[in-house]
Enzyme design. Structure first.
Site, mmCIF file in Angstrom:
data_model
loop_
_atom_site.group_PDB
_atom_site.id
_atom_site.type_symbol
_atom_site.label_atom_id
_atom_site.label_comp_id
_atom_site.label_asym_id
_atom_site.label_seq_id
_atom_site.Cartn_x
_atom_site.Cartn_y
_atom_site.Cartn_z
ATOM 1 N N LYS A 107 0.888 -1.290 0.013
ATOM 2 C CA LYS A 107 -0.006 0.031 0.143
ATOM 3 C C LYS A 107 0.901 1.208 0.129
ATOM 4 C CE LYS A 107 -4.258 -1.710 0.686
ATOM 5 N NZ LYS A 107 -4.544 -2.954 1.540
ATOM 6 N N LYS A 134 -4.995 -13.011 -10.202
ATOM 7 C CA LYS A 134 -5.975 -13.445 -9.341
ATOM 8 C C LYS A 134 -7.378 -12.917 -9.637
ATOM 9 C CE LYS A 134 -6.546 -13.382 -4.242
ATOM 10 N NZ LYS A 134 -6.070 -13.136 -2.886
ATOM 11 N N LYS A 173 -12.983 -8.736 -8.884
ATOM 12 C CA LYS A 173 -13.945 -7.970 -9.309
ATOM 13 C C LYS A 173 -13.668 -6.751 -9.629
ATOM 14 C CE LYS A 173 -18.583 -8.163 -9.047
ATOM 15 N NZ LYS A 173 -19.752 -8.024 -8.127
#
Ligand code: TRP
Length: 357
Positions: free
Chosen positions: A138, A221, A224
């Site tokens: 992050k 991976k 969505k």
């Protein structure tokens, strides 16, 4: 401790099974796991985590938690947080988590999670939290100046979740293993400083299905938030959308339907088939020997549709009757709080807090 449950995936049960027999059984090892209410419900989440949750009910006393306090480390809108929290609880139930046998909770309903997280903050080091890869991801390329403290502290709250319930085993994906290891370190550090208080938990890392990959890009991976809707199968996709997406899924060069490091796309599709059909991947490979990709994909689409239709029906039922879910969560919070409070009483006593008169 390893359990068969991380390698065997029976077909998901759409309806909760009957409650365990009323005979008093010896305490089984406890499982705790959490899922974020992010709204990103797709086949990868389902296969990666939820089918495993269902399987572990056979061998463990399970606590399954919708981690809304974790979700707010990234800004949520009020409406979205509410909807996703209930959707995630419904997803557990629709997949076959049985609220008679397992405890289903929303994290913020059991205030001891926050309380223990604060106490563990006094045990955790800045250094070890700075080394968490999820935190580093992050902050990559930038500094921590405007990163939320909640994101930095996320793993300590996760440790509190786990340790509150004297958890033996934590089923998680590979990406959460480091957080469970931190949890172990914090438990041991606390136990050494204040006397044995916490069970030191083991991570149970799923071997198959740990990572369901994107249908349009098996190197990444399933997600969505991917650019194309052809990356994922949403749990709400209609049978026709599912068939279309699987038809369009990328395949590898060659014609053999088998898993191979050189065949990441077929490996992914075979994994999905095996998990949903409750069959070992080898058995699926054997059935498609000498057959082409097209036939395999047609059948795979039907396997996915067949697994998702009852799940969707149950999701719709639960969505139409909020009362059932709220009853489950009320009962779950009560049972969870009793266990959590027992741990907290011990923690407070060991540390020297004056107990509330
Ligand atoms: N961090 C986990 C994830 O993103 C969710 C989580 C929160 C969790 N608390 C937990 C998982 C405790 C296992 C145990 O997937």
């Amino acid at each position: 401790m390893t359990s068969d449950a991380d390698t065997q995936h029976p077909a998901p049960q759409p309806m909760p099974g009957p409650a365990a027999a009323a005979v008093k059984l010896p305490r089984r090892p406890r499982v705790f796991s959490g899922a974020q209410p992010t709204g990103a419900l797709h086949l990868g989440n389902y296969l990666g985590a939820i089918t495993n949750y269902v399987a572990m009910q056979e061998t463990h006393d399970c606590v399954y938690c919708v981690v809304d306090l974790h979700a707010i480390t990234l800004r949520q809108t009020k409406a979205e947080l509410k909807r996703s929290t209930l959707d995630t609880a419904n997803m557990f139930l629709a997949a076959g988590v049985d609220p008679q046998r397992s405890i289903v909770i929303v994290q913020s309903h059991v205030a001891q999670h926050s309380e223990l997280a604060w106490i563990l903050n006094t045990v955790a080091y800045m250094g070890e939290l700075s080394r968490m890869t999820q935190f580093k991801d992050k902050t990559r390329g930038g500094e921590a100046e405007s990163i939320g403290v909640g994101i930095f502290d996320y793993p300590v709250l996760m440790a509190a979740d786990i340790l509150l319930y004297q958890t033996d085993a934590v089923p998680v994906g590979e990406d959460q293993k480091q957080h469970v290891e931190l949890t172990r370190d914090l438990a041991e550090r606390f136990n050494n400083a204040f006397g044995k208080t916490f069970v030191v938990p083991q991570p149970i890392i799923r071997t198959t299905g740990a990572r369901i990959m994107g249908l349009d890009d098996p190197a990444k991976k399933m997600s969505k938030s991917a650019e194309s809707a052809y990356n994922y199968i949403a749990l709400t996709d209609s049978p026709d959308e599912i068939r279309r997406k699987i038809r369009r899924a990328v395949t590898d060069s060659g014609t053999d339907v088998r898993t191979d490091p050189d065949k990441p796309a077929l490996t992914n599709l075979l994994t999905i088939y095996g998990l949903l059909a409750g069959e070992p991947v080898e058995a699926v490979e054997a059935r498609y020997e000498g057959k082409g990709y097209a036939e395999f994909k047609t059948d795979l689409a039907e396997v996915v549709v067949e697994a998702l239709v009852p799940f969707q029906r149950r999701m719709a039922e639960l969505g139409a009757d909020k009362g059932f879910t709220l009853d489950v969560l009320r009962d779950g919070a009560e049972r969870a709080q009793a266990i959590a409070e027992r741990t907290m009483a011990k923690v407070r006593e060991r540390m020297g807090f004056v107990s509330r008169p």
